[in-house]
Design a protein around this motif. Structure first.
Motif, mmCIF file in Angstrom:
data_model
loop_
_atom_site.group_PDB
_atom_site.id
_atom_site.type_symbol
_atom_site.label_atom_id
_atom_site.label_comp_id
_atom_site.label_asym_id
_atom_site.label_seq_id
_atom_site.Cartn_x
_atom_site.Cartn_y
_atom_site.Cartn_z
ATOM 1 N N LEU A 275 0.852 -1.216 -0.045
ATOM 2 C CA LEU A 275 -0.012 0.022 0.031
ATOM 3 C C LEU A 275 0.899 1.119 -0.067
ATOM 4 O O LEU A 275 0.278 2.358 -0.069
ATOM 5 N N ILE A 276 2.138 1.146 0.288
ATOM 6 C CA ILE A 276 2.944 2.298 0.308
ATOM 7 C C ILE A 276 3.918 2.722 -0.836
ATOM 8 O O ILE A 276 4.716 3.454 -0.563
ATOM 9 N N PHE A 277 3.828 2.099 -1.867
ATOM 10 C CA PHE A 277 4.520 2.400 -3.221
ATOM 11 C C PHE A 277 4.273 4.086 -3.516
ATOM 12 O O PHE A 277 3.286 4.223 -3.596
ATOM 13 N N VAL A 278 5.393 4.474 -3.706
ATOM 14 C CA VAL A 278 5.499 6.044 -4.238
ATOM 15 C C VAL A 278 6.319 6.205 -5.431
ATOM 16 O O VAL A 278 7.322 5.777 -5.493
ATOM 17 N N GLY A 280 8.948 7.093 -7.694
ATOM 18 C CA GLY A 280 10.011 8.058 -7.884
ATOM 19 C C GLY A 280 10.819 7.891 -6.529
ATOM 20 O O GLY A 280 11.703 8.577 -6.537
ATOM 21 N N VAL A 281 10.236 7.310 -5.606
ATOM 22 C CA VAL A 281 10.991 6.996 -4.355
ATOM 23 C C VAL A 281 11.801 5.922 -4.205
ATOM 24 O O VAL A 281 11.304 4.782 -4.178
ATOM 25 N N SER A 282 13.086 6.044 -4.073
ATOM 26 C CA SER A 282 13.862 4.765 -4.475
ATOM 27 C C SER A 282 13.755 4.176 -3.055
ATOM 28 O O SER A 282 13.940 2.701 -3.286
ATOM 29 N N PHE A 283 13.729 4.529 -2.031
ATOM 30 C CA PHE A 283 13.580 3.520 -0.734
ATOM 31 C C PHE A 283 12.304 2.821 -0.522
ATOM 32 O O PHE A 283 12.225 2.152 0.468
ATOM 33 N N LEU A 284 11.342 3.067 -1.496
ATOM 34 C CA LEU A 284 10.296 2.499 -1.524
ATOM 35 C C LEU A 284 9.586 1.853 -2.976
ATOM 36 O O LEU A 284 8.684 1.398 -3.279
ATOM 37 N N ALA A 285 10.957 1.400 -3.744
ATOM 38 C CA ALA A 285 10.729 1.023 -5.148
ATOM 39 C C ALA A 285 10.385 -0.402 -5.269
ATOM 40 O O ALA A 285 9.582 -0.751 -6.012
ATOM 41 N N THR A 286 10.994 -1.237 -4.292
ATOM 42 C CA THR A 286 10.762 -2.788 -4.421
ATOM 43 C C THR A 286 9.971 -3.225 -3.117
ATOM 44 O O THR A 286 9.823 -2.572 -2.029
ATOM 45 N N GLU A 287 9.556 -4.600 -3.178
ATOM 46 C CA GLU A 287 8.924 -5.013 -2.010
ATOM 47 C C GLU A 287 9.774 -5.232 -0.887
ATOM 48 O O GLU A 287 9.402 -4.765 0.261
ATOM 49 N N SER A 288 10.820 -5.610 -1.290
ATOM 50 C CA SER A 288 12.038 -5.758 0.028
ATOM 51 C C SER A 288 12.425 -4.411 0.505
ATOM 52 O O SER A 288 12.455 -4.222 1.675
ATOM 53 N N ASP A 289 12.342 -3.571 -0.449
ATOM 54 C CA ASP A 289 12.607 -1.996 -0.045
ATOM 55 C C ASP A 289 11.505 -1.468 1.224
ATOM 56 O O ASP A 289 11.771 -0.861 2.243
ATOM 57 N N ARG A 290 10.373 -1.982 0.900
ATOM 58 C CA ARG A 290 9.338 -1.379 1.449
ATOM 59 C C ARG A 290 9.115 -2.190 2.757
ATOM 60 O O ARG A 290 8.571 -1.626 3.912
ATOM 61 N N ILE A 291 9.327 -3.414 2.746
ATOM 62 C CA ILE A 291 9.607 -4.191 3.939
ATOM 63 C C ILE A 291 10.558 -3.720 4.888
ATOM 64 O O ILE A 291 10.374 -3.465 6.099
ATOM 65 N N ALA A 292 11.539 -3.376 4.402
ATOM 66 C CA ALA A 292 12.863 -2.813 5.175
ATOM 67 C C ALA A 292 12.368 -1.528 5.659
ATOM 68 O O ALA A 292 12.739 -1.302 6.786
ATOM 69 N N PHE A 293 11.745 -0.747 4.823
ATOM 70 C CA PHE A 293 11.320 0.617 5.290
ATOM 71 C C PHE A 293 10.310 0.412 6.558
ATOM 72 O O PHE A 293 10.309 0.976 7.490
ATOM 73 N N PHE A 294 9.388 -0.460 6.525
ATOM 74 C CA PHE A 294 8.553 -0.821 7.705
ATOM 75 C C PHE A 294 9.312 -1.019 8.995
ATOM 76 O O PHE A 294 8.942 -0.489 10.113
ATOM 77 N N PHE A 295 10.323 -1.956 8.918
ATOM 78 C CA PHE A 295 11.048 -2.320 9.991
ATOM 79 C C PHE A 295 12.133 -1.079 10.557
ATOM 80 O O PHE A 295 12.266 -0.914 11.827
ATOM 81 N N SER A 296 12.463 -0.334 9.716
ATOM 82 C CA SER A 296 13.196 0.813 9.944
ATOM 83 C C SER A 296 12.226 2.134 10.640
ATOM 84 O O SER A 296 12.694 2.700 11.391
ATOM 85 N N SER A 297 11.128 1.917 10.393
ATOM 86 C CA SER A 297 10.023 2.855 11.063
ATOM 87 C C SER A 297 9.488 2.264 12.257
ATOM 88 O O SER A 297 9.102 3.254 13.231
ATOM 89 N N VAL A 298 9.920 1.222 12.701
ATOM 90 C CA VAL A 298 9.244 0.701 14.063
ATOM 91 C C VAL A 298 9.990 1.658 15.327
ATOM 92 O O VAL A 298 9.036 1.784 16.239
#
Length: 580
Positions: A275-278, A280-298
């Motif tokens: 649900l969080i793909f944007v 042009g945003v490199s750190f949300l580009a792939t599924e693994s990037d977005r999952i890593a972003f989730f854990f970084s936001s914890v």
């Protein structure tokens, strides 16, 4: 007595007036208020099939993409939707934008602030009457009339109850959970477990609450499974230790979804990342990037952290931040032994509150512990194997094991079936409430209250105000719809692009930190709203499994939860102001 009767009559009149007003407004809205149509984008992980066709996975099934059109020519893009004076003919369409990205377009609508009417009517009736069945039904009627569905049975209730999700809820909470609780009541397993824990570990209310808190942390999958599992496990020992039901329901509810947002080794990251793909945003580009972003936001999940710490303080009998209702409940239980407030109507029926062990049958605490271990093990193993816990399998295995143990120890089949039937009767009212909550949530989503709230934001907001605004909006959406995951589906696709636009337009030095904080506010604001909503499944189940009155639970929990949410809002604002 006379004054109480007069108050009761006046409240009933007020509730009737609210319902009639909502009924009239719903008809007026359907015939006189125009719908505002909005473009909704859904981004999936696209892959190539063996035949070379584009496909994606939805609900565990592979679906091929057969036709793609340019975004600008799609009748479902916002430019075309703005020109509509009736519902679009297409329900969805795959499109490709200028950057060659594929995404699915779907139309959605709202009635402006009128879209909040069903939720307002439901919550107002719930607070006034303290009777969730009629309140939920009132909200359903108002929402259905707004959509022009006058045939409530065939057009609204039956289609929703016939859905796969509703059937799964009925199977789990009526048959499996109810049957398991009934068998435990018949065999005396729960009471034997409570006696064993009291003799060996629980020395009083504090240790009973600490064990409950620890179990809430241990089962960090979140949602209904954690709520049911912890609630059914700790209730017998907490009742024996004379812990008030308001305290127990708060501990169970506030260590379910909040801990799942903090210890996120569960199904949440996989769901949310989609649900969080944007663009042009490199750190949300792939599924693994977005999952890593989730854990970084914890670390920014301040509400989840504070909510869990709040229940720990209560477990240690520190009630500074708990509110007067919980303090009063604790004092009542300690001085009078009464676990419920006067005039309370616990969701757990009398069939599950009494123990009718057949003559000659000897209960043992392992009859409770072994099915519980089987339940947890099944959920964990299926989570590892299938990447999603098979909750029905887990409760089904526990139910069968409990039945086999009882029969193996000499209980007659007739007594076993009698316990099973009593268990079904014990949860039938709560199951009906749960079904009505699902229906009102579906209607609220279709009417678009959440879309309206999020659409009120603009890119010209001062950047440091956005996190709290997103928090407040998602709190209202989740409170109104009774679902955190449903709120994610509404809010994330709108909030994340908005947060990135604010980053770009206001030239923030650390955009990733800003995005993490905004992400955390949506995640945690939704958890708060779901946790405090009287129409939420976890709220209902927390009350049911701990034997608490639903509205007593809602009113007592909202104070410490709001304190945690307000503190989190200050921390989020400070983070983006000083570090973004």
């Amino acid at each position: 007595m006379f004054s109480n009767f007069t108050l009761f009559t006046n409240l009933n009149r007020l509730a009737l007036l609210i319902f009639i007003t909502g009924f009239s407004l719903a008809i007026y809205i359907h015939h006189s208020i125009d719908k505002t149509w909005l473009e909704q984008r859904y981004v999936y992980e696209i892959f190539q099939t063996s035949q070379g066709k584009d496909a994606y996975i939805y609900n565990g099934q592979e679906i091929e993409i057969n036709q793609v059109v340019p975004y600008q020519s799609s009748p479902l893009n916002q430019q075309h939707l703005n020109q509509l004076n009736q519902a679009p003919t297409l329900k969805q369409q795959w499109v490709m934008d200028d950057s060659q990205s594929l995404f699915l377009l779907k139309p959605a609508f709202h009635y402006g602030f009128w879209s909040l009417l069903p939720a307002f009517i439901t919550i107002a009736l719930c607070l006034i009457t303290r009777e969730p069945l009629t309140a939920l039904f009132g909200g359903i009627v108002v929402g259905a009339l707004m959509l022009g569905n006058y045939d409530l049975t065939d057009s609204v209730i039956i289609p929703n109850l016939a859905s796969q999700g509703a059937a799964g809820l009925l199977l789990l909470y009526l048959w499996l959970l109810g049957g398991l609780l009934g068998i435990w009541s018949k065999t005396g397993a729960a009471q034997a477990f409570a006696h064993y824990m009291t003799e060996n570990y629980v020395k009083g209310p504090r240790s009973a609450k600490l064990i409950s808190w620890f179990m809430g942390i241990l089962f960090f999958q979140g949602g209904t499974m954690s709520t049911v599992l912890v609630g059914t496990t700790v209730r017998p020992l907490a009742d024996k230790a004379k812990v008030s039901h308001e305290e127990m329901s708060y501990i169970v509810d506030s260590t379910a979804s909040p801990i799942a947002a903090v210890i996120a080794f569960n199904a949440w990251p996989a769901y949310v990342q989609a649900l969080i793909f944007v663009p042009g945003v490199s750190f949300l580009a792939t599924e693994s990037d977005r999952i890593a972003f989730f854990f970084s936001s914890v670390p920014f999940s301040f509400y989840g952290i504070l909510a869990v710490l709040g229940t720990l303080l209560l477990s240690l009998n520190i009630t500074t931040f708990a509110g007067k209702r919980i303090r009063a409940a604790q004092h009542r239980a300690l001085t009078t032994g009464e676990l419920d407030a006067p005039n309370a109507k616990p969701l757990s029926a009398k069939e599950l509150q009494r123990c009718e062990v057949p003559k000659g049958y000897h209960s043992h605490h392992l009859e409770f512990i072994l099915p519980l271990i089987t339940l947890v093990a099944t959920a964990v193993i299926t989570f590892v194997v299938f990447e999603s816990p098979k909750i029905n399998w887990a409760f089904g295995a526990a139910l069968l094991l409990s039945a086999f143990i009882a029969l193996g120890k000499g209980m007659s089949l007739m007594d076993l079936i009698d316990g099973f039937g009593n268990g079904l009767k014990g949860v039938v009212v709560a199951s009906v409430i749960l079904m009505l909550a699902v229906i009102i949530g579906t209607i609220s989503k279709e009417i678009g209250g959440g879309l309206y709230l999020v659409s009120q934001l603009g890119e010209q907001l001062p950047f440091w105000t956005l996190p709290v605004i997103l928090q407040l909006i998602t709190m209202v959406i989740a409170f109104s719809t009774g679902t955190s995951w449903g709120t994610y589906a509404i809010a994330f696709p709108l909030a994340m692009p908005l947060a990135w636009a604010v980053c770009q337009s206001q030239g923030l030095a650390n955009p990733e930190i800003f995005m993490m904080v905004c992400f955390a506010t949506v995640l945690n604001g939704s958890v708060y709203g779901d946790q405090c909503s009287p129409i939420s499944d976890t709220t209902i189940l927390s009350s049911m499994t701990t034997g608490c009155d639903l509205m007593d639970h809602v009113k007592s929990q909202i104070v410490p939860a709001t304190f945690a949410a307000a503190t989190a809002a200050l921390l989020w604002t400070a983070c983006v102001y000083f570090f973004a």
